[in-house]
Design a protein around this motif. Structure first.
Motif, PDB file in Angstrom:
ATOM      1  N   ARG A 119       0.820  -1.215   0.000  1.00 20.23           N
ATOM      2  CA  ARG A 119       0.000   0.000   0.000  1.00 20.23           C
ATOM      3  C   ARG A 119       0.853   1.263   0.000  1.00 20.23           C
ATOM      4  O   ARG A 119       0.352   2.354   0.285  1.00 20.23           O
ATOM      5  N   ASP A 123       3.858   5.262  -5.908  1.00 18.53           N
ATOM      6  CA  ASP A 123       3.330   4.314  -6.888  1.00 18.53           C
ATOM      7  C   ASP A 123       4.375   3.311  -7.355  1.00 18.53           C
ATOM      8  O   ASP A 123       4.076   2.132  -7.542  1.00 18.53           O
ATOM      9  N   ALA A 126       4.941   0.674  -4.702  1.00 19.92           N
ATOM     10  CA  ALA A 126       3.781  -0.218  -4.628  1.00 19.92           C
ATOM     11  C   ALA A 126       3.737  -1.163  -5.820  1.00 19.92           C
ATOM     12  O   ALA A 126       3.516  -2.371  -5.668  1.00 19.92           O
ATOM     13  N   TRP A 130       3.838  -5.211  -5.628  1.00 23.31           N
ATOM     14  CA  TRP A 130       2.829  -6.114  -6.192  1.00 23.31           C
ATOM     15  C   TRP A 130       3.488  -7.191  -7.022  1.00 23.31           C
ATOM     16  O   TRP A 130       3.134  -8.369  -6.929  1.00 23.31           O
ATOM     17  N   GLN A 152      -6.559  -2.108  -3.872  1.00 22.30           N
ATOM     18  CA  GLN A 152      -5.861  -1.022  -4.573  1.00 22.30           C
ATOM     19  C   GLN A 152      -6.489  -0.705  -5.935  1.00 22.30           C
ATOM     20  O   GLN A 152      -6.015   0.190  -6.637  1.00 22.30           O
ATOM     21  N   ARG A 155      -6.594   2.721  -8.287  1.00 16.71           N
ATOM     22  CA  ARG A 155      -5.498   3.602  -7.877  1.00 16.71           C
ATOM     23  C   ARG A 155      -4.684   4.060  -9.081  1.00 16.71           C
ATOM     24  O   ARG A 155      -4.388   3.283  -9.981  1.00 16.71           O
ATOM     25  N   GLN A 161      -2.551   1.174 -12.877  1.00 16.46           N
ATOM     26  CA  GLN A 161      -3.673   0.241 -12.957  1.00 16.46           C
ATOM     27  C   GLN A 161      -3.318  -0.994 -13.778  1.00 16.46           C
ATOM     28  O   GLN A 161      -3.723  -2.113 -13.446  1.00 16.46           O
ATOM     29  N   LEU A 164      -1.294  -3.347 -11.601  1.00 15.35           N
ATOM     30  CA  LEU A 164      -2.126  -4.065 -10.637  1.00 15.35           C
ATOM     31  C   LEU A 164      -2.929  -5.161 -11.329  1.00 15.35           C
ATOM     32  O   LEU A 164      -3.047  -6.286 -10.815  1.00 15.35           O
TER      33      LEU A 164
END
Length: 236
Positions: A119, A123, A126, A130, A152, A155, A161, A164
């Motif tokens: 989290r 960015d 993160a 991930w 998330q 985000r 995106q 993710l």
């Protein structure tokens, strides 16, 4: 004349000192070649130098080569030093440490990947967290990771995106329940991102932008109206 910043490896031989200096040269191509040289001739004496350069190196390709050079050293000495960087106040240090962990792929490092990393307000940190989490997660913890990552959704910009979505797709079928739940979110950005990710999970050949566009259409019209609209289009 090009100025270089002196960084001395622990074994301190003249040849190694020259290579270490080259790692901080002004010219990125010089730094890239130096990192390649270090990785091609693994030497534990360069461990600290490589880790420190990872934290400040501005060029993506050089950073990647530095991480590769670290993977050439024994994990027994590399992993404990990289773990220290995960708590660094410097975002680049944290991000590159995570990236290096993904390259090493040692499953024992899974416990180092915390919720705070997944989290992270930055960015890039993160996104890297991930990616490495998906590489290291044990099979019996994939569902919990999927539930965490789904939080998330929505985000950041397109690149965030997309990162993710790729991570969730790589986790496989167990992400579907979490994505289905997120697709019902009252937040249209979250709902569209969830639907787009599920489209990609079912059909990886679907482009991300096309999946997002389709997901936004479904969210705007509602599933039933979107399905009816698609059926009418198919009949035409």
């Amino acid at each position: 004349m090009q100025e270089v910043v002196s960084i001395n490896p622990t074994n301190g031989t003249p040849q190694n000192a020259r290579v270490a200096n080259a790692l901080s040269a002004e010219d990125s191509s010089v730094r890239l070649q130096a990192a390649l040289a270090v990785g091609s001739n693994p030497d534990p004496g360069f461990l600290e130098t490589l880790v420190e350069r990872c934290a400040v190196e501005p060029d993506f390709f050089v950073r990647d080569m530095l991480s590769w050079a670290l993977t050439r050293l024994s994990p027994e000495i590399t992993l404990p030093r990289i773990r220290q960087e995960l708590d660094s106040e410097r975002t680049r240090a944290r991000s590159q440490a995570l990236h290096t962990l993904s390259k090493i792929g040692d499953k024992s490092a899974w416990s180092w990947i915390t919720h705070d990393m997944l989290r992270d307000a930055d960015d890039e940190v993160a996104r890297t967290a991930w990616r490495v989490a998906v590489v290291l997660v044990p099979e019996d913890e994939k569902k919990d990771l999927a539930d965490e990552l789904v939080m998330q959704l929505g985000r950041g910009d397109r690149n965030v995106q997309l990162s993710l979505s790729r991570a969730l797709v790589d986790l496989g079928d167990m992400t579907k329940p979490a994505l289905d739940k997120a697709a019902a979110s009252p937040d249209p950005v979250v709902a569209a991102h969830a639907r787009a990710t599920e489209l990609l999970r079912r059909n990886p050949e679907t482009g991300f932008d096309a999946a997002i566009d389709e997901a936004k259409r479904v969210v705007a019209l509602g599933p039933e109206r979107a399905a009816a609209s698609a059926a009418e289009t198919a009949e035409c």
